[in-house]
Scaffold this active site. Structure first.
Site, short mmCIF file in Angstrom:
data_model
loop_
_atom_site.label_atom_id
_atom_site.label_comp_id
_atom_site.label_asym_id
_atom_site.label_seq_id
_atom_site.Cartn_x
_atom_site.Cartn_y
_atom_site.Cartn_z
N CYS A 43 -10.16 -3.54 -7.26
CA CYS A 43 -9.56 -2.25 -6.93
C CYS A 43 -10.43 -1.23 -6.83
O CYS A 43 -10.37 -0.33 -5.64
CB CYS A 43 -8.42 -1.92 -8.01
SG CYS A 43 -7.63 -0.57 -7.98
N CYS A 48 -8.16 -0.84 -3.48
CA CYS A 48 -7.51 0.31 -3.49
C CYS A 48 -8.27 1.48 -3.23
O CYS A 48 -7.97 2.56 -2.59
CB CYS A 48 -6.66 0.54 -4.89
SG CYS A 48 -6.34 -1.03 -5.59
N LYS A 51 -10.43 1.73 0.00
CA LYS A 51 -9.48 1.94 1.00
C LYS A 51 -8.60 3.17 1.26
O LYS A 51 -8.47 3.53 2.51
CB LYS A 51 -8.52 0.98 0.69
CG LYS A 51 -7.02 0.38 1.64
CD LYS A 51 -6.10 1.31 1.35
CE LYS A 51 -5.60 1.44 0.01
NZ LYS A 51 -4.77 0.23 -0.46
N TYR A 182 0.24 -5.90 3.21
CA TYR A 182 -0.36 -4.59 2.79
C TYR A 182 -1.54 -4.58 3.61
O TYR A 182 -1.66 -3.30 4.07
CB TYR A 182 -0.77 -4.61 1.24
CG TYR A 182 0.66 -4.51 0.24
CD1 TYR A 182 1.40 -5.75 0.01
CD2 TYR A 182 0.90 -3.50 -0.39
CE1 TYR A 182 2.53 -5.54 -0.85
CE2 TYR A 182 1.61 -3.32 -1.43
CZ TYR A 182 2.80 -4.30 -1.41
OH TYR A 182 3.59 -4.29 -2.41
N GLU A 186 -2.45 -1.68 6.28
CA GLU A 186 -3.26 -0.35 5.82
C GLU A 186 -4.48 -0.33 6.85
O GLU A 186 -4.87 0.83 7.27
CB GLU A 186 -3.52 -0.59 4.49
CG GLU A 186 -2.36 -0.43 3.55
CD GLU A 186 -2.72 -0.82 2.05
OE1 GLU A 186 -1.89 -0.09 1.25
OE2 GLU A 186 -3.64 -1.14 1.78
N HIS A 440 13.46 22.98 -2.13
CA HIS A 440 13.71 23.30 -0.71
C HIS A 440 12.59 24.17 -0.17
O HIS A 440 12.14 24.96 -0.86
CB HIS A 440 15.22 23.88 -0.52
CG HIS A 440 15.43 23.93 0.87
ND1 HIS A 440 15.56 22.85 1.71
CD2 HIS A 440 15.54 25.04 1.58
CE1 HIS A 440 15.90 23.39 3.00
NE2 HIS A 440 15.72 24.57 3.00
N GLU A 445 13.62 16.31 -1.40
CA GLU A 445 15.06 16.72 -1.82
C GLU A 445 16.09 15.74 -1.35
O GLU A 445 17.23 15.84 -1.70
CB GLU A 445 15.33 18.14 -1.44
CG GLU A 445 15.45 18.36 0.08
CD GLU A 445 15.55 19.75 0.50
OE1 GLU A 445 16.39 20.57 -0.13
OE2 GLU A 445 14.86 20.37 1.18
P1 NDP Z 1 0.21 -10.22 1.65
O1 NDP Z 1 0.69 -11.52 0.98
O2 NDP Z 1 0.74 -8.95 1.63
O3 NDP Z 1 0.19 -10.74 3.39
C1 NDP Z 1 -0.38 -11.53 4.14
C2 NDP Z 1 -0.25 -11.77 5.44
O4 NDP Z 1 -0.64 -12.93 6.00
C3 NDP Z 1 1.39 -11.94 5.85
O5 NDP Z 1 1.63 -11.15 7.03
C4 NDP Z 1 1.39 -13.34 6.09
O6 NDP Z 1 2.57 -13.71 6.91
C5 NDP Z 1 0.39 -13.66 6.61
N1 NDP Z 1 -0.11 -15.00 6.59
C6 NDP Z 1 -0.17 -15.87 5.29
N2 NDP Z 1 -0.48 -17.00 5.67
C7 NDP Z 1 -0.38 -17.13 7.00
C8 NDP Z 1 -0.89 -18.28 7.90
N3 NDP Z 1 -1.11 -19.49 7.29
N4 NDP Z 1 -0.81 -18.08 9.12
C9 NDP Z 1 -0.73 -16.61 9.70
N5 NDP Z 1 -0.48 -15.69 8.96
C10 NDP Z 1 -0.22 -15.93 7.38
O7 NDP Z 1 -1.45 -10.21 1.57
P2 NDP Z 1 -2.39 -9.17 1.76
O8 NDP Z 1 -3.85 -9.94 1.88
O9 NDP Z 1 -2.28 -8.27 2.67
O10 NDP Z 1 -2.57 -8.56 0.38
C11 NDP Z 1 -2.64 -9.43 -0.75
C12 NDP Z 1 -1.95 -8.54 -2.10
O11 NDP Z 1 -2.61 -7.49 -2.58
C13 NDP Z 1 -0.52 -7.89 -1.73
O12 NDP Z 1 0.25 -8.70 -1.85
C14 NDP Z 1 -0.45 -6.93 -2.74
O13 NDP Z 1 0.15 -7.37 -3.89
C15 NDP Z 1 -2.04 -6.50 -2.87
N6 NDP Z 1 -2.32 -5.39 -2.37
C16 NDP Z 1 -1.82 -4.21 -2.82
C17 NDP Z 1 -1.98 -2.88 -2.10
C18 NDP Z 1 -1.32 -1.73 -2.32
O14 NDP Z 1 -0.84 -1.68 -3.60
N7 NDP Z 1 -1.20 -0.61 -1.68
C19 NDP Z 1 -2.98 -2.85 -0.89
C20 NDP Z 1 -3.50 -4.28 -0.60
C21 NDP Z 1 -3.32 -5.30 -1.30
P3 NDP Z 1 4.15 -13.66 6.61
O15 NDP Z 1 4.77 -12.46 6.14
O16 NDP Z 1 4.85 -14.20 7.75
O17 NDP Z 1 4.02 -14.68 5.35
#
Ligand code: NDP
Length: 452
Positions: A43, A48, A51, A182, A186, A440, A445
């Site tokens: 993070c 986090c 980023k 996510y 982002e 406001h 709100e």
């Molecule tokens: P996510 O799980 O959020 O997203 C993964 C993405 O990869 C989805 O779009 C998924 O598609 C796609 N995907 C997974 N497997 C395949 C595949 N075999 N082929 C093609 N596409 C695939 O993961 P992130 O890496 O973005 O983030 C990991 C975690 O980190 C998040 O879940 C979150 O908990 C945490 N995080 C939190 C943040 C915050 O709080 N702001 C910021 C960044 C990360 P599909 O949706 O179709 O399954």
């Protein structure tokens, strides 16, 4: 004399591990923290924090355009990516030092090296200079987090991950980002804000699976308006790389040539090299460490928190788990964290924040749910000319009249939802929202004036 060298060895000095160690030590536990990389963890050093700094930096291009709408004259506005990355890294160095001091000042030992569990009460540490140490401990906490994972296809080795994307020496002219979770959305906002020709490739129809459908569609519209090219309903079949560019072949057959490809297709628990299988720690299908309510594995002396358990992979959850563990195991306070109504934000542009159930989830749980919606153009955008709109939703259980979800896409969503999360956690009724006087003029709100 204890039969062990330590009461607690924590492997991983990220946010969760550091909190576990500090609080345990504050109760008098003799604690050792082992970290192979720099203290601070994902993070702070690779997620986090950097980023969000880059999100802030990337938003100035739109803010300048908004300022022009407000009749400011702005000449020669340009960014310097290389200097920005240097400044960002300087800030990360500062935070890393703070983490080191937090650990040491709380009375814990800190060893730089890769920890491996070699027995129910034994950890070996391979220091970065090659020396191997061994220590025994009454309890072992694994808080090593996760790492990015790519699907298998020809040329996937040409994709950079988010760690690398945060540390580029030079901005590409064009980038394709694979995934729509996510991280993908982002970084799409970051690169697009810096004027990089940005493509988002993903297999679903809308980005951010699991979020409210209206929010997902709203984000798609906004991303397109801001200039991001969306290739939804697509996977990457192949990437070929030559000196100048990467050629991507999509499942639709379309080909795309870009300077750089970033993979953001999920993260997996970072368990390799930890020796868990040999010691007999039970793992789930994704390699996650299986733990009970006490964050305890099937081996009674070994515990795990945070992303490596793959429950709710958010920093504040790991911190809360670690703190509660320390309270229970060393502070004599039997408390557990709640995994209900955990708010989260996506720092896409526009940003999203949510807490509780969305309408579809509530219906799936057979809740007699009703949703309230407000969609509007923020006051600022009436003059700025910015087309961005804000969408806010409340989900109410009609039987209990409790507000069970709040969802928002628009500026400051995270700041607003954090407050709403307290109300929802406290069990506020829709009538409590309605009887609250609004501030406001504000976007927030709207949450207390939604009537239909
Ligand atoms: P996510 O799980 O959020 O997203 C993964 C993405 O990869 C989805 O779009 C998924 O598609 C796609 N995907 C997974 N497997 C395949 C595949 N075999 N082929 C093609 N596409 C695939 O993961 P992130 O890496 O973005 O983030 C990991 C975690 O980190 C998040 O879940 C979150 O908990 C945490 N995080 C939190 C943040 C915050 O709080 N702001 C910021 C960044 C990360 P599909 O949706 O179709 O399954």
């Amino acid at each position: 004399m204890s039969e062990f060298d330590y009461d607690l060895i924590v492997i991983g000095a990220g946010s969760g591990g550091t909190r576990t160690a500090r609080i345990s030590a504050s109760y008098g536990a003799k604690t050792l923290v082992v970290e192979g990389d720099r203290a601070g963890g994902t993070c702070v050093l690779r997620g986090c924090v950097p980023k969000k700094l880059l999100v802030y930096a990337s938003q100035f291009s739109e803010q300048v355009s908004d300022a022009e709408g407000f009749c400011w004259q702005i000449n020669n506005f340009k960014s310097n990516w290389t200097d920005l990355i240097k400044k960002k890294n300087k800030e990360l160095d500062r935070l890393h030092e703070i983490y080191v001091n937090l650990i040491k000042n709380s009375g814990c030992d800190l060893i730089s090296g890769w920890g491996k569990v070699i027995g129910p009460n034994k950890v070996s540490i391979k220091k970065n200079d090659g020396e191997v140490l061994e220590f025994s401990s009454k309890k072992i906490m694994i808080a090593v987090g996760g790492e990015s994972s790519f699907p298998d296809f020809n040329g996937n080795q040409f994709m950079i991950n988010s760690d690398q994307a945060l540390d580029l020496n030079k901005l590409p002219k064009s980038i394709a980002i694979y995934g729509s979770g996510y991280i993908a959305v982002e970084f799409a906002g970051i690169f697009n804000g810096f004027g990089v020709d940005t493509h988002l490739i993903f297999r679903a129809n809308d980005a951010l699976r699991g979020f409210d459908t209206d929010l997902r569609q709203h984000l798609m519209t906004s991303m397109k308006q801001k200039g991001i090219t969306i290739h939804n309903n697509n996977t990457i079949s192949e990437i070929e790389k030559n000196k100048e560019s990467c050629k991507i072949t999509l499942s639709s057959g379309q080909q795309l040539s870009v300077d750089m490809v970033m993979g953001a297709t999920g993260r997996v628990p970072k368990i390799s090299g930890l020796g868990l299988k040999k010691v007999g720690v039970q793992l789930g299908q994704r390699g996650e460490i299986l733990v009970n309510k006490l964050n305890q594995t099937n081996i009674k002396s070994i515990y795990a928190i945070g992303d490596v358990t793959d429950k709710i992979t958010l920093t504040p959850v790991a911190i809360a788990e670690g703190h509660a563990f320390a309270d229970r195991e060393f502070g004599g306070i039997k408390r557990f964290i709640s995994y209900e109504n955990v708010p989260s934000a996506v720092f896409s542009q526009p940003s999203i924040a949510v807490v509780g159930l969305n309408y579809e989830e509530a219906k799936k749980q057979n809740i007699n749910a009703r949703e309230y919606k407000s969609e509007f153009r923020a006051l600022k955008n009436t003059i700025s000319g910015n087309l961005e709109r804000t969408l806010m939703k409340l989900v109410v259980d009609q039987d209990t009249q409790k507000v069970i979800g709040a969802h928002m896409i628009g500026p400051d969503a995270a700041e607003i939802i954090q407050g709403v999360a307290i109300a929802i956690k406290a069990g506020a009724l829709k009538s409590d929202f309605d009887s609250t006087i609004g501030i406001h003029p504000s976007a927030a709100e709207e949450f207390v004036t939604m009537r239909s």
